[in-house]
Scaffold this active site. Sequence first.
Site, PDB file in Angstrom:
ATOM      1  CB  SER A 162      -0.882  -0.009   1.258  1.00  0.00           C
ATOM      2  OG  SER A 162      -1.463   1.248   1.456  1.00  0.00           O
ATOM      3  CE1 TYR A 170      -3.023  -0.200   5.440  1.00  0.00           C
ATOM      4  CE2 TYR A 170      -3.557  -2.527   5.682  1.00  0.00           C
ATOM      5  CZ  TYR A 170      -3.344  -1.413   4.878  1.00  0.00           C
ATOM      6  OH  TYR A 170      -3.449  -1.529   3.513  1.00  0.00           O
ATOM      7  CE  LYS A 223      -1.140  -4.299   3.432  1.00  0.00           C
ATOM      8  NZ  LYS A 223      -1.449  -5.619   2.828  1.00  0.00           N
TER       9      LYS A 223
END
Length: 344
Positions: A127, A152, A156
């Site tokens: 992302s 989050y 990644k």
Amino acid sequence: MKGKILVTGGTGYIGSHTVVELQNAGYEVVIIDDLSNSTKDSIGGIERITGQKPIFYQMDCNDLNELNRVFEENKDIRGIIHFAASKAVGESVQKPLLYYRNNLNSLLNLLDMMQQHAVENIVFSSSCTVYGEPDQNPIDETAPIKPAESPYGNTKQINEEIIRDIVRSGANVRSIILRYFNPVGAHPSAEIGELPNGVPQNLVPFITQTAIGVREQLSVFGDDYNTPDGSCVRDFINVVDLAKAHVEAIDRMLAKKADEKVEVFNLGTGNGVSVLQLINIFEKVSETKLNYKIVGRREGDIEKIWAEPKKANTVLGWTAKENIEDTMLSAWKWQLKLREKGIM
Ligand code: WQD
């Protein structure tokens, strides 16, 4: 058939659209999904679009024994696309252990299985959140990775490093890391689309659910940013365009076209669109008036970020094709289909 691809999280939003494009491209697909943030209806939708029913295992990538069974029963898997992960930024701040355990452990298990079963290729769903607040836009793959603003985003970043380290160890693994900007819209057939559990965290499902009357009013998180109309700017990329990039990535890895064993691509349109602009576009294409109000900023929001997609365009041979108007109309048609089916 061009071979069998394992898609984890394949009944989810981006996953289901990618399964459709893989099948359209001649691949056979095996889906692993625990249905924690999707339903089996996606499989019916995929089959209604392509006429092909993917092989489906309802299971959690954190269950190593179950995962091993999938590889034992599908010895002809040629590559993996790994979507399965918890992905709500806000929730990750409240439940960091769930995010680290799920998002890191599932990748570690997959990499283990790849080595045990001689599967060489993995496309990893990453992302633009790894860039944090860019120093400049558009942002390309050489931009610095900033300290993550949420667990989050950190998962990644860590997962990208895990992939680099296993490749560096000499393991027979190649990877293409795809950094998505903001995936939006739905398949033009309206057979599959975004259907988040509970109250949507993301902008576009909240817009369409407000327009259809499921939500009372959309809150626009701030109009005092340093942007043309004060609202945040994002690179909204059509989910079908995004899905097609995954097919290009799998094709590229199976053909062993790349010298480097880990490649990174930013997947965006290269156009920045603000929240308020998107609302106006939606009102125009849906011929509805959206009930929204400006409220305070949301913690952790990036002010503005959009992609420099040149590397994906030239090296991967992929370019986003859908315009934002058609994309927003596809999201609306999907919402209307959900209403027609009595789902929402
Ligand atoms: C977009 C803009 C909000 C909801 C995140 C992740 C990214 C990816 C996509 C998983 C922001 C504004 C939103 C609302 C609003 N996640 N907004 N009212 O935060 O850019 O990206 O989701 O793949 O990795 O970081 O997406 O849709 O939540 O927000 O005003 O009810 O819309 O403030 O400016 P975001 P988003």
